[in-house]
Motif scaffolding. Structure first.
Motif, short mmCIF file in Angstrom:
data_model
loop_
_atom_site.label_atom_id
_atom_site.label_comp_id
_atom_site.label_asym_id
_atom_site.label_seq_id
_atom_site.Cartn_x
_atom_site.Cartn_y
_atom_site.Cartn_z
N PRO A 11 5.80 27.21 -34.59
CA PRO A 11 5.09 26.21 -33.48
C PRO A 11 5.79 25.91 -32.43
O PRO A 11 5.30 26.15 -31.28
N MET A 12 7.21 25.65 -32.52
CA MET A 12 8.03 25.66 -31.30
C MET A 12 7.96 26.87 -30.54
O MET A 12 7.79 26.66 -29.14
N ALA A 13 8.14 27.86 -31.16
CA ALA A 13 8.21 29.12 -30.21
C ALA A 13 6.65 29.57 -29.52
O ALA A 13 6.95 29.95 -28.25
N ILE A 14 5.66 29.17 -29.96
CA ILE A 14 4.29 29.45 -29.50
C ILE A 14 4.28 28.52 -28.33
O ILE A 14 3.60 28.71 -27.33
N ALA A 15 4.50 27.07 -28.64
CA ALA A 15 4.34 26.09 -27.51
C ALA A 15 5.15 26.34 -26.30
O ALA A 15 4.71 26.52 -25.37
N VAL A 16 6.27 27.05 -26.53
CA VAL A 16 7.29 27.40 -25.19
C VAL A 16 6.82 28.41 -24.79
O VAL A 16 6.66 28.54 -23.39
N MET A 17 6.42 29.34 -25.23
CA MET A 17 5.52 30.63 -24.80
C MET A 17 4.28 30.41 -24.05
O MET A 17 4.16 30.87 -22.97
N MET B 67 -0.73 28.37 -34.81
CA MET B 67 -1.25 29.45 -34.47
C MET B 67 -2.30 29.41 -33.25
O MET B 67 -3.02 28.28 -33.15
N ILE B 68 -2.57 30.41 -32.07
CA ILE B 68 -3.31 30.39 -31.24
C ILE B 68 -4.74 30.45 -31.44
O ILE B 68 -4.85 31.53 -32.16
N ASP B 69 -5.83 29.56 -31.25
CA ASP B 69 -7.14 30.16 -31.32
C ASP B 69 -7.94 29.58 -30.27
O ASP B 69 -7.35 29.30 -29.32
N LEU B 70 -9.14 30.23 -30.19
CA LEU B 70 -9.87 29.97 -28.96
C LEU B 70 -10.03 28.42 -28.56
O LEU B 70 -9.97 28.18 -27.39
N ALA B 71 -10.29 27.72 -29.49
CA ALA B 71 -10.41 26.25 -29.11
C ALA B 71 -9.27 25.75 -28.46
O ALA B 71 -9.51 24.90 -27.37
#
Length: 99
Positions: free
Chosen positions: A41-47, A1-5
């Motif tokens: 994780p792959m979809a988040i990385a591509v996005m 997931m995306i976090d601030l760090a």
């Protein structure tokens, strides 16, 4: 997931145009991403790769819509006839409203 760090590492100047941008993204990501099916994780990385390219890591937050007619018509043929493109070229507000 995306976090601030993660965002601070990826977009070190991400708050330069919009203060609090990174915090806002990190806070809303757990709600917004699943809503649109971005969960792996792959979809988040591509996005994030696409977003990084499109907005310069959070430093470009205004879309340049100063298109000439030929570009409007070829980019969005379902939104602009050639006649409309000629009438709206180099008028970003009209282009945005039409698109």
């Amino acid at each position: 997931m995306i976090d601030l760090a993660l965002l601070q590492r990826m977009w070190p100047r991400g708050d330069s145009c919009v203060p609090g941008l990174l915090e806002g993204i990190a806070a809303t990501a757990p709600i917004v991403l699943p809503k649109y099916g971005v969960t792996s994780p792959m979809a988040i990385a591509v996005m994030m790769g696409e977003f990084t390219e499109e907005c310069g890591g959070g430093t470009e937050v205004v879309e340049n819509l100063n298109y000439r007619a030929s570009a409007l018509h070829s980019q969005w043929p379902l939104h602009f006839t050639m006649e409309q493109a000629l009438a709206m070229q180099h008028q970003p507000r009209l282009i945005a409203n039409q698109a």
